[in-house]
Structure formats: C-alpha cells, structure tokens
Write a protein that holds these residues in place. Structure first.
Motif, PDB file in Angstrom:
ATOM      1  N   LEU A  48      20.931  -1.319  19.114  1.00  0.00           N
ATOM      2  CA  LEU A  48      19.489  -1.136  19.012  1.00  0.00           C
ATOM      3  C   LEU A  48      19.012  -1.394  17.584  1.00  0.00           C
ATOM      4  CD1 LEU A  48      17.091  -0.216  20.808  1.00  0.00           C
ATOM      5  CD2 LEU A  48      17.380   2.046  19.796  1.00  0.00           C
ATOM      6  N   PRO A  49      18.027  -2.264  17.389  1.00  0.00           N
ATOM      7  CA  PRO A  49      17.513  -2.512  16.030  1.00  0.00           C
ATOM      8  C   PRO A  49      16.855  -1.262  15.453  1.00  0.00           C
ATOM      9  CG  PRO A  49      16.821  -4.239  17.566  1.00  0.00           C
ATOM     10  CD  PRO A  49      17.393  -3.138  18.392  1.00  0.00           C
ATOM     11  N   VAL A  50      17.062  -1.038  14.164  1.00  0.00           N
ATOM     12  CA  VAL A  50      16.546   0.156  13.494  1.00  0.00           C
ATOM     13  C   VAL A  50      15.780  -0.271  12.244  1.00  0.00           C
ATOM     14  CG1 VAL A  50      17.155   2.325  12.353  1.00  0.00           C
ATOM     15  CG2 VAL A  50      18.447   1.570  14.360  1.00  0.00           C
ATOM     16  N   GLU A  51      14.629   0.352  12.025  1.00  0.00           N
ATOM     17  CA  GLU A  51      13.855   0.148  10.800  1.00  0.00           C
ATOM     18  C   GLU A  51      14.168   1.293   9.828  1.00  0.00           C
ATOM     19  OE1 GLU A  51      11.680  -2.118   9.761  1.00  0.00           O
ATOM     20  OE2 GLU A  51      11.193  -3.311  11.532  1.00  0.00           O
TER      21      GLU A  51
ATOM     22  N   MET B 105      11.594   1.214  19.039  1.00  0.00           N
ATOM     23  CA  MET B 105      12.534   0.950  17.948  1.00  0.00           C
ATOM     24  C   MET B 105      12.571   2.168  17.018  1.00  0.00           C
ATOM     25  SD  MET B 105      12.483  -2.084  15.080  1.00  0.00           S
ATOM     26  CE  MET B 105      12.468  -3.375  16.319  1.00  0.00           C
ATOM     27  N   PRO B 106      13.730   2.774  16.778  1.00  0.00           N
ATOM     28  CA  PRO B 106      13.810   3.936  15.889  1.00  0.00           C
ATOM     29  C   PRO B 106      13.529   3.548  14.437  1.00  0.00           C
ATOM     30  CG  PRO B 106      15.777   3.727  17.279  1.00  0.00           C
ATOM     31  CD  PRO B 106      15.019   2.463  17.404  1.00  0.00           C
ATOM     32  N   THR B 107      12.915   4.473  13.714  1.00  0.00           N
ATOM     33  CA  THR B 107      12.620   4.283  12.297  1.00  0.00           C
ATOM     34  C   THR B 107      13.137   5.480  11.512  1.00  0.00           C
ATOM     35  OG1 THR B 107      10.653   2.952  12.754  1.00  0.00           O
ATOM     36  CG2 THR B 107      10.807   3.973  10.583  1.00  0.00           C
ATOM     37  N   VAL B 108      13.870   5.209  10.460  1.00  0.00           N
ATOM     38  CA  VAL B 108      14.404   6.258   9.587  1.00  0.00           C
ATOM     39  C   VAL B 108      13.593   6.265   8.290  1.00  0.00           C
ATOM     40  CG1 VAL B 108      16.412   7.082   8.299  1.00  0.00           C
ATOM     41  CG2 VAL B 108      16.718   6.041  10.556  1.00  0.00           C
ATOM     42  N   ILE B 109      13.073   7.425   7.929  1.00  0.00           N
ATOM     43  CA  ILE B 109      12.388   7.610   6.644  1.00  0.00           C
ATOM     44  C   ILE B 109      13.340   8.368   5.726  1.00  0.00           C
ATOM     45  CG2 ILE B 109      10.377   8.555   5.469  1.00  0.00           C
ATOM     46  CD1 ILE B 109       8.905   8.481   8.142  1.00  0.00           C
ATOM     47  N   ALA B 110      13.776   7.734   4.658  1.00  0.00           N
ATOM     48  CA  ALA B 110      14.717   8.329   3.706  1.00  0.00           C
ATOM     49  C   ALA B 110      13.991   8.579   2.387  1.00  0.00           C
ATOM     50  CB  ALA B 110      15.928   7.425   3.498  1.00  0.00           C
ATOM     51  N   LEU B 111      13.880   9.843   1.996  1.00  0.00           N
ATOM     52  CA  LEU B 111      13.123  10.231   0.809  1.00  0.00           C
ATOM     53  C   LEU B 111      14.056  10.746  -0.280  1.00  0.00           C
ATOM     54  CD1 LEU B 111      10.476  10.834  -0.696  1.00  0.00           C
ATOM     55  CD2 LEU B 111      10.406  13.036   0.494  1.00  0.00           C
ATOM     56  N   ASP B 112      13.902  10.205  -1.465  1.00  0.00           N
ATOM     57  CA  ASP B 112      14.660  10.650  -2.637  1.00  0.00           C
ATOM     58  C   ASP B 112      14.064  11.970  -3.142  1.00  0.00           C
ATOM     59  OD1 ASP B 112      16.050  10.977  -4.962  1.00  0.00           O
ATOM     60  OD2 ASP B 112      15.539   9.031  -5.834  1.00  0.00           O
ATOM     61  N   VAL B 113      14.889  13.025  -3.185  1.00  0.00           N
ATOM     62  CA  VAL B 113      14.419  14.339  -3.658  1.00  0.00           C
ATOM     63  C   VAL B 113      15.186  14.767  -4.905  1.00  0.00           C
ATOM     64  CG1 VAL B 113      13.576  15.142  -1.422  1.00  0.00           C
ATOM     65  CG2 VAL B 113      15.974  15.496  -2.029  1.00  0.00           C
ATOM     66  N   SER B 114      15.696  13.807  -5.668  1.00  0.00           N
ATOM     67  CA  SER B 114      16.404  14.125  -6.905  1.00  0.00           C
ATOM     68  C   SER B 114      15.415  14.597  -7.967  1.00  0.00           C
ATOM     69  CB  SER B 114      17.177  12.903  -7.396  1.00  0.00           C
ATOM     70  OG  SER B 114      16.293  11.829  -7.661  1.00  0.00           O
ATOM     71  N   LEU B 115      15.951  15.126  -9.064  1.00  0.00           N
ATOM     72  CA  LEU B 115      15.096  15.673 -10.124  1.00  0.00           C
ATOM     73  C   LEU B 115      14.202  14.613 -10.758  1.00  0.00           C
ATOM     74  CD1 LEU B 115      17.610  18.097 -11.889  1.00  0.00           C
ATOM     75  CD2 LEU B 115      15.675  18.700 -10.422  1.00  0.00           C
ATOM     76  N   SER B 116      14.660  13.366 -10.766  1.00  0.00           N
ATOM     77  CA  SER B 116      13.849  12.310 -11.381  1.00  0.00           C
ATOM     78  C   SER B 116      12.540  12.082 -10.647  1.00  0.00           C
ATOM     79  CB  SER B 116      14.649  11.003 -11.437  1.00  0.00           C
ATOM     80  OG  SER B 116      15.012  10.583 -10.135  1.00  0.00           O
TER      81      SER B 116
ATOM     82  N   SER C 233      25.243   7.784  10.306  1.00  0.00           N
ATOM     83  CA  SER C 233      25.586   8.933  11.147  1.00  0.00           C
ATOM     84  C   SER C 233      24.407   9.370  12.004  1.00  0.00           C
ATOM     85  CB  SER C 233      26.046  10.099  10.266  1.00  0.00           C
ATOM     86  OG  SER C 233      27.181   9.749   9.498  1.00  0.00           O
ATOM     87  N   ALA C 234      23.212   9.410  11.417  1.00  0.00           N
ATOM     88  CA  ALA C 234      22.037   9.860  12.161  1.00  0.00           C
ATOM     89  C   ALA C 234      21.694   8.908  13.300  1.00  0.00           C
ATOM     90  CB  ALA C 234      20.846   9.996  11.213  1.00  0.00           C
ATOM     91  N   VAL C 235      21.810   7.608  13.056  1.00  0.00           N
ATOM     92  CA  VAL C 235      21.453   6.630  14.089  1.00  0.00           C
ATOM     93  C   VAL C 235      22.476   6.624  15.214  1.00  0.00           C
ATOM     94  CG1 VAL C 235      21.153   4.174  14.555  1.00  0.00           C
ATOM     95  CG2 VAL C 235      20.129   5.181  12.514  1.00  0.00           C
ATOM     96  N   LEU C 236      23.757   6.558  14.867  1.00  0.00           N
ATOM     97  CA  LEU C 236      24.798   6.461  15.907  1.00  0.00           C
ATOM     98  C   LEU C 236      24.940   7.753  16.700  1.00  0.00           C
ATOM     99  CD1 LEU C 236      27.585   4.418  14.086  1.00  0.00           C
ATOM    100  CD2 LEU C 236      25.784   3.622  15.611  1.00  0.00           C
ATOM    101  N   LYS C 237      24.450   8.854  16.169  1.00  0.00           N
ATOM    102  CA  LYS C 237      24.507  10.117  16.893  1.00  0.00           C
ATOM    103  C   LYS C 237      23.588  10.106  18.099  1.00  0.00           C
ATOM    104  CE  LYS C 237      23.985  15.122  16.190  1.00  0.00           C
ATOM    105  NZ  LYS C 237      23.630  16.179  15.217  1.00  0.00           N
TER     106      LYS C 237
END
Length: 422
Positions: free
Chosen positions: A112-115, A1-12, A102-106
C-alpha cells in the motif's frame, strides 16, 4: 492512502526563528509553535478535501514515539494530542525512519502506498542517528512511499544550504520520491503557511473528473487519487484523464481477476465542493448533483450490483479499467474502479480491448440459437480434482515459480517435510 505525520520534538525546535514571529500578545513564537500551526493547517485541508485519509502522528527526538494509538480519520483527536506534546533531547533521524516502518507494517501491508510528512527545523543533529548517519545507513522503505519534508529553517541560519542538501539526500536514499518544502524568503508564519499550501496543492489535491456513458454523465472523485503510471520499458508517463468513458459492460465471471495497477473508491461529487484556488486558499464552487437530484453513479452502482456485471472504461489514451460493485460486508457496498496497466491487450483471455463487441449475435450466427454461450477464461474440457478460485494470469515470475517448485519437492517427502509444507 495512509499518511504519517512525523514531528521533530527535540530541544532545537524550542528555539525562536532568526526573523522573530510574534503572537497576538507580542510574544516571540518558537519553531515548535510554528510546526503545530502548520500541522493544523494541513489537518484543515485533509478534513475538507481528503476525508477518507487515514492519519497517524509520530514524534521523534532521540527515540520515536507513536502518539496516536493507530491510523485514524479523526482529525480532532490529532489536534488535541498536539497540545500535550513533550520536549525531548537531540534529533535522531534513524529512529523516525525505523519508527515509520514499524507503524505502517503494524496496520497495513507492504504493497500500500504511504505518504510521509516529516516536519523538522532542519538541524542535522549530532552523535548516533544524526542526519549524516541516517543518509549513510538509509535503506529504501519496504513499501511504496513518498516522503515530503517541511523544514522550519531560515536562510540566515548557519549551514542552511548544506542542511537542505542533506534533507534532499535523505529523501533520495529512503523514499526516492518527495521534496523539501521551505518557507518563502524567511521563516515567518505567512511563509510557512504558503509552503504548506504548496504541499497540499501538489500531493493532497483530490481527483475530480467526469464519468460518462453515452449521454449520461456524473462528476466524480476517486479515493485515493490515482497516480501517474511510469513505464520503465517505454520510458513514458501515463496520466489519468479527467473524463472516464464507459465503453461497454461484461460479466464479472468473464472478466475474472486480472492484475490491476491500482484500485480506487469511486464517489459522486457533492453539490458544493471546496477546491483550491491558484493561491492555495479554499474557495467554494457549485457542482452538479446532490442527494435531491438523480445521479448517474447511483444508477450505475445499482445496475452493476444486481446484474453482477462490471463496466469497462477508458481512463486515458490506450489505458483501460473496470468499474464494479464491491462489498466489505453484507450491508454496504461501494462502487470501485480498478485501473489496469496501460495498453489495449493487458487481459490475456479478453484480447484487444479495442476489438471487444457483443458476443451473443456472433455466436448465434455461427452456432445457432441453441448453442451454449462460452465465457472467459476458457475452461478446460477435463474435470479437475480440485475447485479453484477465478483464474489469474501472470507474466513470467521466476520467484513465484521457484516457490511452487520448492513446495512440490517438499510435498513428495511427506511426512518428513511436514513442517516445511505447513
């Protein structure tokens, strides 16, 4: 099962926590440093317990960037990339939602279930793409998904309760499944580590069970871990049993290709497996079976592959599946488990699973020893003008029916409709 890690890199994310954390040099730690430490803890768990998991690292601020070239199993690559991330401007939640799609469908299909693990400081942002706008404009992901949000926020911060509520709304509008994980009490390294441990224990714990056939048995794991089945008609939840019982064998040609709820790679457990204890920390326990002793899974795999058979098994009360050998190339094959929808009568040409039995003796009694043994599904007597793959039985699907009818209408108008048909 694919897993996406999304990290906030804003100034806050560069701000220090209200309750200051200090490193070994007695220097305050920023939220971004805490987030990287949390990701490394998550990667440690994946490398120890979910080695077959595909991971991708994305960052977002006013725009979304995919840091890894594609989904990968190389955890060390992601660790190296974490050390060289750049800070950007404001937070845009709409950008990360579209970037994940976009990243998953590419690389994967929309079935497919995605985390998704989204790590942010909980700040709603401002301007276009802020958290409030993202909730209003959010659309469900075009693939099955579960989104968990790790919020690096502190109860002493302004609008803490309102921001957490909006994060829950974002999950509900875009994914429908998931949770918001918060540090215990205040934002500290220990509290954040506890939140990551709770996340891993709930959604990234590998399945461990027992495969049994008569007096033969083997401890196994399934990848990806099987998920509960929710029946909408019965409003009932079905959970996979820890004991998978083989109840019989059948020729693969007789089983053909029934629709499956999910498919899993079936692997024997190693001699030593790391498991999570009750407090979320890994402990080592001894498991039966390693490369030096006979293993039932090896025997089963070789037998099914040579005989072209599959094993029908019971994965829960009135819930069945089948185990078979599957090869993605000529050199290597794997033992797979396909789980059927719950029920004893889900494969039309086999009938009730509870009533299956040896067909050889029954046919010989009624037709004699010279009678040819029939197989499933029953083939028509007339010879078709085409050759088809194994028959697949479908319940009423109006969408598929209308598509076929449209194709037939256009086929009658060839060559004018060549473009539409092709």
């Amino acid at each position: 099962m694919p897993t996406v890690i999304a990290l906030d890199v804003s100034l806050s994310m560069s701000r220090f926590a209200v309750t200051h954390n200090f490193n070994q040099n007695n220097e305050p730690i920023s939220k971004r440093q805490l987030a990287i430490a949390a990701i490394n803890q998550f990667l440690d768990h994946i490398s120890a317990h979910c080695k077959l998991e595909f991971l991708a690292l994305l960052t977002f601020s006013s725009e979304c960037r995919m840091i890894t070239e594609s989904f990968t199993r190389n955890v060390d690559t992601i660790r190296d990339l974490l050390e060289n991330l750049e800070e950007n401007d404001n937070t845009n939640y709409e950008a990360i939602l579209s970037g994940i799609v976009s990243a998953v469908l590419k690389q994967w299909s929309n079935t497919l279930p995605v985390e998704i693990l989204l790590i942010t400081d909980g700040s709603p942002g401002y301007g276009p793409g802020c958290l409030r706008d993202a909730i209003e404009n959010a659309k469900p992901f075009p693939f099955p998904t579960k989104m968990n949000i790790l919020s690096l926020s502190d109860p002493d911060e302004k609008n803490y309760t309102e921001n957490i509520k909006m994060l829950h709304q974002l999950i509900e509008m875009s994914s429908g499944e998931g949770a918001v994980y918060l540090p215990e009490n205040h934002l500290t390294s220990k509290g954040l580590s506890s939140a990551v441990a709770r996340l891993c224990a709930k959604d990234f714990t590998p399945y461990k069970g027992l495969l049994r056939c008569g007096k033969l048995s083997s401890k196994i794991t399934l990848c990806p871990p099987p998920q509960p089945y929710m029946s909408r008609s019965e409003e009932k939840r079905y959970d996979i049993s820890e004991i998978i019982e083989i109840i019989g064998f059948i020729d693969l040609n007789d089983l053909a290709s029934p629709s499956a709820h999910s498919r899993h790679l079936l692997l024997p457990l190693k001699a030593t497996e790391a498991q999570l204890s009750s407090n979320g920390e890994p402990t080592n326990i001894e498991e039966e079976g390693d490369g030096s002793v006979p293993n039932f899974c090896v025997l089963l795999h070789g037998s099914l592959k040579v005989e072209n058979f599959c094993a029908i098994c019971e994965v829960g009360p009135e819930w069945f599946g089948f185990i078979y050998s599957w090869a993605d190339n000529k050199k290597k094959s794997n033992l797979m488990l396909s789980i059927l929808p719950p029920g004893a009568d889900v494969v039309p040409w086999l009938g009730n699973m509870r009533q299956l039995g040896p067909k050889t003796e029954e046919l010989r009694k009624t037709l004699g020893n010279t009678a040819a043994l029939c197989s499933f599904p029953v083939k028509p007597t007339e010879k078709r003008s085409y050759v088809s793959n194994p028959t697949v039985w479908l319940n009423g699907d109006e969408g598929l029916y209308s598509d076929i009818q449209k194709l037939l209408r256009h086929a009658k108008k060839i060559p004018e409709k060549n473009t539409s048909v092709l």
